[in-house]
Design a protein around this motif. Structure first.
Motif, PDB file in Angstrom:
ATOM      1  N   ALA A  41     -19.230  -1.138   5.823  1.00  0.00           N
ATOM      2  CA  ALA A  41     -18.005  -0.765   6.521  1.00  0.00           C
ATOM      3  C   ALA A  41     -18.081  -1.102   8.004  1.00  0.00           C
ATOM      4  N   TYR A  87     -19.541   2.343   3.524  1.00  0.00           N
ATOM      5  CA  TYR A  87     -18.338   3.176   3.480  1.00  0.00           C
ATOM      6  C   TYR A  87     -18.696   4.624   3.171  1.00  0.00           C
ATOM      7  N   GLU A 142     -10.712   6.701  -0.343  1.00  0.00           N
ATOM      8  CA  GLU A 142     -10.558   5.950  -1.588  1.00  0.00           C
ATOM      9  C   GLU A 142     -11.414   4.685  -1.564  1.00  0.00           C
ATOM     10  N   GLN A 143     -11.436   4.004  -0.420  1.00  0.00           N
ATOM     11  CA  GLN A 143     -12.285   2.813  -0.300  1.00  0.00           C
ATOM     12  C   GLN A 143     -13.750   3.196  -0.429  1.00  0.00           C
ATOM     13  N   GLN A 164     -14.418   3.728  -4.085  1.00  0.00           N
ATOM     14  CA  GLN A 164     -14.425   2.496  -4.856  1.00  0.00           C
ATOM     15  C   GLN A 164     -15.614   1.602  -4.546  1.00  0.00           C
ATOM     16  N   SER A 165     -16.024   1.572  -3.273  1.00  0.00           N
ATOM     17  CA  SER A 165     -17.102   0.675  -2.835  1.00  0.00           C
ATOM     18  C   SER A 165     -18.078   1.420  -1.930  1.00  0.00           C
ATOM     19  N   TYR A 176       0.857  -1.175   0.000  1.00  0.00           N
ATOM     20  CA  TYR A 176       0.000   0.000   0.000  1.00  0.00           C
ATOM     21  C   TYR A 176       0.893   1.224   0.000  1.00  0.00           C
TER      22      TYR A 176
END
Length: 95
Positions: free
Chosen positions: A36, A46, A26-27, A30-31, A14
């Protein structure tokens, strides 16, 4: 010992210069709808957790919290805990 080493090979790379808030954002990008946090019957995605942490981080900044400050967090176990911890980091503070 070989089995321990083989099954424990979980290292991933990472970006070492990335912050926890940046990685979390960023997570969330992306999702956004992925789960979460789960606490009993409560789940937070998330995107929702990131939005809540951003809101609290802005509130902390308005209250005078600046990078390098420390923020005390005293909460019962709940979905509010990761929000508070992430918010402190997003504000540049430690918790």
């Amino acid at each position: 010992m070989r089995a321990l080493a083989a099954f424990n090979h979980t290292a991933i790379s990472y970006p070492r210069d990335a912050t926890i808030p940046a990685l979390f954002a960023e997570q969330a990008r992306q999702s956004p709808d992925a789960m979460a946090v789960t606490f009993g019957a409560v789940t937070r995605s998330y995107a929702a957790l990131d939005a809540d942490a951003n809101r609290l981080a802005r509130h902390l900044a308005r209250m005078g919290i600046r990078p390098g400050d420390r923020v005390g967090v005293a909460l019962e176990r709940s979905p509010a805990v990761p929000v508070a911890l992430l918010a402190a980091l997003k504000a540049g503070a430690a918790f």
